[in-house]
Scaffold this motif. Sequence first.
Motif, PDB file in Angstrom:
ATOM      1  N   MET A   1       0.946  -1.327   0.084  1.00  0.00           N
ATOM      2  CA  MET A   1       0.072   0.137  -0.104  1.00  0.00           C
ATOM      3  C   MET A   1       0.779   1.309  -0.082  1.00  0.00           C
ATOM      4  O   MET A   1       2.091   1.155   0.443  1.00  0.00           O
ATOM      5  CB  MET A   1      -0.922   0.063   1.327  1.00  0.00           C
ATOM      6  N   VAL A   2       0.218   2.231  -0.249  1.00  0.00           N
ATOM      7  CA  VAL A   2       1.226   3.497  -0.169  1.00  0.00           C
ATOM      8  C   VAL A   2       0.793   4.359   0.940  1.00  0.00           C
ATOM      9  O   VAL A   2      -0.776   4.835   1.006  1.00  0.00           O
ATOM     10  CB  VAL A   2       0.692   4.594  -1.720  1.00  0.00           C
ATOM     11  N   PHE A   3       1.517   4.621   1.896  1.00  0.00           N
ATOM     12  CA  PHE A   3       1.008   5.238   3.134  1.00  0.00           C
ATOM     13  C   PHE A   3       0.995   6.882   2.939  1.00  0.00           C
ATOM     14  O   PHE A   3       1.742   7.263   2.041  1.00  0.00           O
ATOM     15  CB  PHE A   3       2.157   5.038   4.225  1.00  0.00           C
ATOM     16  N   GLN A   4       0.228   7.342   3.774  1.00  0.00           N
ATOM     17  CA  GLN A   4       0.116   8.871   3.624  1.00  0.00           C
ATOM     18  C   GLN A   4       1.568   9.335   4.313  1.00  0.00           C
ATOM     19  O   GLN A   4       2.095   8.662   5.161  1.00  0.00           O
ATOM     20  CB  GLN A   4      -0.926   9.308   4.232  1.00  0.00           C
ATOM     21  N   LYS A   5       2.067  10.380   3.823  1.00  0.00           N
ATOM     22  CA  LYS A   5       3.501  10.908   4.359  1.00  0.00           C
ATOM     23  C   LYS A   5       3.446  12.321   4.869  1.00  0.00           C
ATOM     24  O   LYS A   5       2.636  13.208   4.539  1.00  0.00           O
ATOM     25  CB  LYS A   5       4.306  10.930   2.876  1.00  0.00           C
ATOM     26  N   SER A   6       4.167  12.419   6.062  1.00  0.00           N
ATOM     27  CA  SER A   6       4.226  13.298   6.682  1.00  0.00           C
ATOM     28  C   SER A   6       5.609  14.092   6.864  1.00  0.00           C
ATOM     29  O   SER A   6       6.453  13.332   7.082  1.00  0.00           O
ATOM     30  CB  SER A   6       3.602  13.286   8.097  1.00  0.00           C
ATOM     31  N   ALA A   7       5.954  15.288   6.724  1.00  0.00           N
ATOM     32  CA  ALA A   7       7.147  16.057   6.696  1.00  0.00           C
ATOM     33  C   ALA A   7       7.426  16.586   7.862  1.00  0.00           C
ATOM     34  O   ALA A   7       6.674  17.495   8.067  1.00  0.00           O
ATOM     35  CB  ALA A   7       7.506  16.760   5.422  1.00  0.00           C
ATOM     36  N   CYS A   8       8.503  16.187   8.657  1.00  0.00           N
ATOM     37  CA  CYS A   8       8.757  17.122   9.822  1.00  0.00           C
ATOM     38  C   CYS A   8       9.587  18.618   9.444  1.00  0.00           C
ATOM     39  O   CYS A   8      10.744  18.320   9.034  1.00  0.00           O
ATOM     40  CB  CYS A   8       9.665  16.445  10.956  1.00  0.00           C
ATOM     41  N   ILE A   9       8.769  19.534   9.351  1.00  0.00           N
ATOM     42  CA  ILE A   9       9.390  20.955   8.958  1.00  0.00           C
ATOM     43  C   ILE A   9      10.296  21.464   9.889  1.00  0.00           C
ATOM     44  O   ILE A   9      10.492  22.908   9.478  1.00  0.00           O
ATOM     45  CB  ILE A   9       8.284  21.750   8.129  1.00  0.00           C
ATOM     46  N   GLU A  10      10.821  20.844  10.968  1.00  0.00           N
ATOM     47  CA  GLU A  10      11.740  21.893  11.532  1.00  0.00           C
ATOM     48  C   GLU A  10      13.266  21.475  10.930  1.00  0.00           C
ATOM     49  O   GLU A  10      13.944  22.259  10.547  1.00  0.00           O
ATOM     50  CB  GLU A  10      11.912  21.411  13.140  1.00  0.00           C
ATOM     51  N   PRO A  11      13.740  20.169  10.758  1.00  0.00           N
ATOM     52  CA  PRO A  11      14.777  19.684  10.175  1.00  0.00           C
ATOM     53  C   PRO A  11      14.601  19.906   8.646  1.00  0.00           C
ATOM     54  O   PRO A  11      15.917  20.219   7.951  1.00  0.00           O
ATOM     55  CB  PRO A  11      15.073  18.289  10.764  1.00  0.00           C
ATOM     56  N   ILE A 241       3.433   7.965   7.821  1.00  0.00           N
ATOM     57  CA  ILE A 241       4.566   7.718   8.139  1.00  0.00           C
ATOM     58  C   ILE A 241       5.389   9.114   7.892  1.00  0.00           C
ATOM     59  O   ILE A 241       5.130   9.934   7.009  1.00  0.00           O
ATOM     60  CB  ILE A 241       5.213   6.973   6.674  1.00  0.00           C
ATOM     61  N   GLY A 242       5.970   9.344   8.988  1.00  0.00           N
ATOM     62  CA  GLY A 242       6.539  10.815   9.226  1.00  0.00           C
ATOM     63  C   GLY A 242       8.100  10.774   9.161  1.00  0.00           C
ATOM     64  O   GLY A 242       8.813  10.088   9.551  1.00  0.00           O
ATOM     65  N   PHE A 243       8.526  11.775   8.220  1.00  0.00           N
ATOM     66  CA  PHE A 243       9.859  11.749   7.768  1.00  0.00           C
ATOM     67  C   PHE A 243      10.600  12.806   8.660  1.00  0.00           C
ATOM     68  O   PHE A 243      10.434  13.924   8.272  1.00  0.00           O
ATOM     69  CB  PHE A 243       9.898  11.950   6.483  1.00  0.00           C
ATOM     70  N   GLU A 244      11.027  12.418   9.964  1.00  0.00           N
ATOM     71  CA  GLU A 244      11.593  13.228  10.886  1.00  0.00           C
ATOM     72  C   GLU A 244      13.340  13.083  10.583  1.00  0.00           C
ATOM     73  O   GLU A 244      13.928  12.258  11.249  1.00  0.00           O
ATOM     74  CB  GLU A 244      11.197  13.106  12.187  1.00  0.00           C
ATOM     75  N   LEU A 245      13.738  13.687   9.469  1.00  0.00           N
ATOM     76  CA  LEU A 245      15.376  13.461   9.371  1.00  0.00           C
ATOM     77  C   LEU A 245      15.893  14.783   9.055  1.00  0.00           C
ATOM     78  O   LEU A 245      15.321  15.889   8.635  1.00  0.00           O
ATOM     79  CB  LEU A 245      15.200  12.550   8.289  1.00  0.00           C
TER      80      LEU A 245
END
Length: 261
Positions: A1-11, A241-245
Amino acid sequence: MVFQKSACIEPMYSELPFLERFRAAKDDGFDFVEFWSWTDKDLDAVKTAAEKAGIGIAGFNGDAELSLIDPEQKDDYLAFLRRSVEAAKKVGARSVTIHSNGLGVGGVVIDHYDGLSGTVKLCAMFDTLKECAKIAEESGISMNLEPLNITTDHVGNFLQTTRMAAEMTRLIRSPKLRVLYDAYHMQLNEGSLCDNIRAYGDQFGHIHVADAPGRHEPGTGEINYAHVLSCLEETGYTGLIGFELVPRTSTAEAVKAIMKL
């Protein structure tokens, strides 16, 4: 499946003024954004920026410098958490993230509580988490309990394992209290990512992705994220799925790796 994506906009998107990051994330294909703190933000401006961009707000940290494991801080912790919930409602966020220990600048653990036994810390956390769950259920704002790595970024943090976090949420049995599973943190602390996902994935409310070591985008370290996402799908996980990177070179290059994944 394609998960919905979240971007952590601090880093991520740090090359842009904060309020411009909402539109940039939307344009890059993210469904949601998230950030770390809310007390240093203009919440009206945040809400407007998200609405204009047409992007959702996944959440932010709900506990700041206060600790779940300190029985003397229980009342203050819950009072601040209620303020965080009101902030989440104001901007339309879905959740707040909570931690065992208070975190300072750069995520440094403020107090290791070496003077408290493990029993006191564990009981205090469980006692306060039960109240957190009530607040979550009454408000409709979900709460995600996050274990953190103690090797690199958060030395001295009490909540270190997937198992401890998931056993806590299982005992409390609230649909609004779940675990934030950060694969970067857990790779550093315990490894065996897919074994732990299969064992405890029913308790996950949010996922954080960054490669290890380095905390950069997928493909820059040792984690096989294609396999990790397959394991999440096997468990029936349907959340974000949150991309905290921290982008290794630029946000644009990090986004390419994310979308390829």
